[in-house]
Scaffold this active site. Structure first.
Site, PDB file in Angstrom:
ATOM      1  N   HIS A 395       1.012  -1.267   0.264  1.00  0.00           N
ATOM      2  CA  HIS A 395       0.155  -0.081  -0.268  1.00  0.00           C
ATOM      3  C   HIS A 395       0.626   1.481   0.124  1.00  0.00           C
ATOM      4  CE1 HIS A 395      -3.521  -2.369   1.010  1.00  0.00           C
ATOM      5  NE2 HIS A 395      -2.530  -2.793   1.743  1.00  0.00           N
ATOM      6  N   PHE A 467      -5.283  -2.043  14.142  1.00  0.00           N
ATOM      7  CA  PHE A 467      -4.735  -1.864  12.751  1.00  0.00           C
ATOM      8  C   PHE A 467      -4.187  -0.778  12.087  1.00  0.00           C
ATOM      9  CE2 PHE A 467      -3.461  -2.352   8.166  1.00  0.00           C
ATOM     10  CZ  PHE A 467      -1.929  -3.261   8.600  1.00  0.00           C
ATOM     11  N   ASN A 468      -5.527  -0.579  12.074  1.00  0.00           N
ATOM     12  CA  ASN A 468      -5.892   0.874  10.797  1.00  0.00           C
ATOM     13  C   ASN A 468      -6.013   2.139  11.750  1.00  0.00           C
ATOM     14  OD1 ASN A 468      -6.740  -0.259   8.883  1.00  0.00           O
ATOM     15  ND2 ASN A 468      -9.358  -0.110   9.475  1.00  0.00           N
ATOM     16  N   LYS A 470      -3.229   2.845  13.365  1.00  0.00           N
ATOM     17  CA  LYS A 470      -1.720   2.674  13.305  1.00  0.00           C
ATOM     18  C   LYS A 470      -1.212   2.972  12.492  1.00  0.00           C
ATOM     19  CE  LYS A 470      -0.451   0.067  16.919  1.00  0.00           C
ATOM     20  NZ  LYS A 470       0.409   1.119  17.873  1.00  0.00           N
ATOM     21  N   HIS A 686      -3.430 -12.549   0.024  1.00  0.00           N
ATOM     22  CA  HIS A 686      -3.365 -13.421   0.740  1.00  0.00           C
ATOM     23  C   HIS A 686      -3.970 -14.419   0.390  1.00  0.00           C
ATOM     24  CE1 HIS A 686      -2.513  -9.960   3.460  1.00  0.00           C
ATOM     25  NE2 HIS A 686      -3.567  -9.520   2.689  1.00  0.00           N
ATOM     26  N   ASP A 742       2.779  -3.772   4.076  1.00  0.00           N
ATOM     27  CA  ASP A 742       3.124  -2.402   4.962  1.00  0.00           C
ATOM     28  C   ASP A 742       4.242  -1.823   5.413  1.00  0.00           C
ATOM     29  OD1 ASP A 742      -0.093  -1.501   4.862  1.00  0.00           O
ATOM     30  OD2 ASP A 742      -0.488  -2.970   5.627  1.00  0.00           O
ATOM     31  N   LEU A 744       5.162   0.393   6.417  1.00  0.00           N
ATOM     32  CA  LEU A 744       5.560   1.307   7.850  1.00  0.00           C
ATOM     33  C   LEU A 744       5.579   0.404   9.125  1.00  0.00           C
ATOM     34  CD1 LEU A 744       5.295   3.990   8.453  1.00  0.00           C
ATOM     35  CD2 LEU A 744       3.138   4.734   8.006  1.00  0.00           C
TER      36      LEU A 744
END
Length: 752
Positions: A395, A467-468, A470, A686, A742, A744
């Site tokens: 992403h 998680f979002n 973050k 996934h 991700d 990050l």
């Protein structure tokens, strides 16, 4: 199956005339302007008329007596998928293959007796055959599972290409290839013979005998026909959307339905002239000629954008017959696959085949590990760091690691502290970067990796909401808007600079490439223009980067907040600008330039959310979906796919690039998400739930569906690292790639 084969034959007939059609309908190319992007066309030029002769190639499903039975089985599978245990627990196999029902228990003895009798007869005939006949039969049956009078296409084991060398079965066709005379060998032939000599030193595993299936004849016959039917269903949908389907599988399917191969499937491509490094782009990559406008009308009809020849045709619903799928046929095909994955004998058969593939790979590794290591050392200038790598699932908002983001923020605080970067809606005033951090009580000296707090830890496990969060540096959404958004007060200037820095790192490494995902939400029709303006105005481009667009499944939020009134509005906001720019590139010039670097679409969100609504023929059309509940996963995917089919054929007629569907699929939630992905998606991301569904896993292997897997991401969200099925999928021959998802949130250092 006969109807599906006929439908594929119709597709072949239509595609055979596509070259002639394109020469007549390179819409506007005969009057194409030589001006570059941004220049206006000369006045008085009237748009050409769009009136293709292409007909729809999707054959609608013919009703059969088994449709109701398939629908009932599919309904039961959907019901079972709502149970928490079926979503979270692993699919465990006992040591012995289970017999599912009483009817099989009654007939099991008779089946095994028949199987044993047939085996004895076959062995007697086999023993009397000559050696030449045995070799011929062994070659002809190498890639087919044969049992008496039953045939099932089974893909050959894809060679494990750890190095340039690869394994070849002793009885395969490659082993019998003639070797040219030494005088006739070119340099490439000499290299091939060197590697072939290395291959000849490998120990091989050969399975001999008439019957290698290991299951009763009746079960083999049933599994054969149903698996072939499932592969034909996928081939039909891949062909309709101009997506890829493996040639090996296609060749074996043609031996079943007796249809001719496409011309492109019989041609081979030479890789000799490909350079090690592709040529670098010179000049402005977004400076390309713009096609002239064509005359047609666009209108959303039942969730799919349709192309009409004129406004009067639009009023009379006389649509140009570009290829597109049929909703009823899609649901009928989906019910067939749902019934297939719930079939007990096929589950047993698929499990045995998957175990066989895994065991064969392990045996090959035991026999040839040291020889492969020796062969690997003979390859010059190639190791893990300088082989070409493509990150197919990452992403854009989190493509940098946390140290990179921290350094960039500190640098901006020192350089642009007095620059206005944020508009505070509460206070209704502009804020400089220094004022933003003063309001947070932070300075450049105070910020470190820990205070940035963007790394996903164990608290995010099965908590997608945490998680979002973050994505918000220091837990502040305003910092997310300033640094990693494209549509902020600064028009995404900082985010563009970070992307360009990451792109420079990729170019410096030479061998790293990435496909970054940018978001289009569907809240309004200006999102595409804003995104394209961000990319073109800031020159966000790298030869090592291509783009995918991800569409979050958030209609329920937009509907609850009154942003959208129905699901059809969301689809219109997403796809109508793409049709408009295809019709008239000058109407969205920046978007036209941006789309040439876009490869596909993704569908993203938390798959573990419970789905209480099932996609059936009773489901409302998108224009009538006004409820606050979110449509199911299959509903989203079907209408994304349907619009892409029409859009791709529309763009193909104009000589423009087309797009593929590559959604997040099988990360969590019910297994039937993978059924939708198998039917409609070229690749998926996934695919963890394949470990619970042996039939689907075997189908993904046979169809060679690409799976971008992210073990580090899964470890923080849904599945512990040591339980990740990536090594097992690789051993069984599934097409898997390792992706970052991700960086990050999951990485501490740069990706190698």
């Amino acid at each position: 199956m006969e109807q599906i084969a006929n439908g594929l034959h119709m597709s072949d007939t239509v595609d055979a005339s596509s070259q002639n059609l394109r020469s007549n309908l390179r819409l506007g190319l005969d009057t194409e302007c030589d001006e570059v992007a941004g220049e206006e066309r000369s006045e008085g030029t009237s748009p050409s008329t769009f009136s293709p002769s292409r007909k729809g190639t999707f054959l609608k499903k013919q009703h059969t007596l088994k449709d109701q039975e398939y629908a009932e089985i599919a309904r039961q599978v959907f019901e079972n998928s709502r149970v928490e245990e079926s979503r979270c627990a692993n699919y465990e196999f006992p040591e012995e293959i289970p017999i599912e029902n009483q009817q099989e228990i009654k007939t099991a003895v008779q089946r095994h007796l028949n199987y044993a009798s047939a085996t004895v007869k076959a062995s007697r005939v086999f023993c009397t055959c000559s050696r030449e006949t045995m070799i011929k039969n062994d070659k002809s049956s190498d890639h087919f599972l044969t049992s008496c009078c039953c045939f099932i296409p089974h893909l050959p084991r894809r060679p494990r290409k750890r190095t340039r060398s690869h394994t070849v079965d002793a009885d395969s066709e490659d082993a019998a290839l003639p070797v040219p005379e030494p005088a006739q060998l070119t340099r490439s032939d000499e290299n091939m013979q060197i590697h072939k000599q290395i291959d000849m030193d490998f120990q091989r595993v050969s399975i001999s005998g008439e019957d290698t299936s290991g299951v009763p004849v009746d079960d083999l016959r049933d599994a054969s026909s149903l698996l072939v039917q499932a592969l034909l269903i996928r081939e039909k949908y891949m062909k309709l959307n101009l997506q890829s389907f493996p040639k090996t599988t296609k060749r074996f399917l043609r031996t079943v339905d007796d249809e001719p191969l496409d011309e492109e499937d019989t041609t081979s491509h030479d890789d000799e002239d490909h350079p090690i490094h592709p040529p670098a782009t010179k000049g402005n990559p977004f400076q390309n000629p713009i096609l002239s406008e064509i005359c047609c009308e666009l209108k959303m009809v039942e969730g799919v954008v349709q192309v009409f020849e004129s406004a009067s045709c639009s009023e009379q619903q006389e649509v140009i017959n570009l290829p597109q799928p049929d909703r009823e046929s899609f649901l009928a095909d989906m019910n067939i696959l749902m019934a297939l994955i719930a079939n007990g004998p096929i589950k047993s058969f698929a499990y045995r085949r998957l175990s066989y593939l895994s065991s064969r790979f392990q045996l090959h590794s035991l026999l040839n590990e040291m020889k492969e290591l020796a062969a690997q050392k003979t390859v010059p200038h190639r190791d893990f760091y300088n082989i070409r790598k493509v990150d197919t699932h990452v992403h854009a908002a989190s493509c940098m690691n946390q140290k990179h983001l921290l350094r960039f923020i500190k640098k901006m605080i020192k350089q642009d502290s007095e620059k206005f970067v944020y508009f505070d809606k509460k206070e209704k005033r502009m804020m400089t970067l220094k004022e933003v951090f003063d309001s947070l009580g932070l300075t450049a000296y105070d910020i470190n990796i820990d205070t940035l707090d963007v790394h996903a830890d164990r608290n995010t496990f099965h908590r997608f909401d945490k998680f979002n969060s973050k994505y918000n540096p220091v837990g502040e959404s305003k910092l997310r808007e300033i640094f990693i958004k494209t549509d902020n007060y600064m028009n995404g200037e900082y985010f563009a600079r970070i992307i360009k820095e990451v792109g420079a790192d990729l170019e410096e490494s030479k061998y790293q490439n990435a496909e970054y995902r940018l978001s289009i939400y569907g809240r309004n029709s200006d999102e595409w223009d804003q995104l394209a303006k961000w990319a073109v105005s800031h020159q966000v481009y790298s030869d090592n980067i291509r783009w995918l667009v991800q569409i979050p499944r958030l209609f329920d939020i937009y509907r609850s907040n009154g942003i959208l009134s129905n699901f059809g509005e969301m689809l219109t906001n997403i796809f109508m600008p793409l049709f408009e720019v295809t019709k008239d590139p000058s109407s969205h010039p920046e978007l036209h330039q941006f789309l040439q670097f876009l490869t596909g679409f993704d569908s993203v969100d938390d798959e573990s959310k419970p789905e209480d609504i099932v996609f059936t023929m009773d489901s409302p059309t998108p224009e009538k979906w006004e409820a606050t509940e979110n449509p199911p996963y299959a509903y989203y995917l079907y209408y994304m796919y349907s619009n892409l089919v029409v859009l791709n054929h529309f763009r193909q007629e104009r000589g423009l690039n087309t797009f593929v569907l590559r959604p997040h699929c099988g990360e969590a939630g019910p297994v039937h998400h993978l059924v939708s992905g198998f039917m409609l998606a070229e690749n998926i991301s996934h695919g963890l739930l394949l470990r619970k569904a042996p039939v689907l896993q075997y189908l993904y292997y046979l169809a060679q569906v690409g799976i971008a897997m992210s073990p580090l991401s899964n470890n923080s969200l849904f599945l512990n690292y040591h339980r990740n099925p990536l090594p097992e999928f690789l051993a069984r021959g599934l097409v898997v790639s390792l992706s970052t998802d991700d960086p990050l949130q999951f990485h501490f250092t740069k990706v190698s």
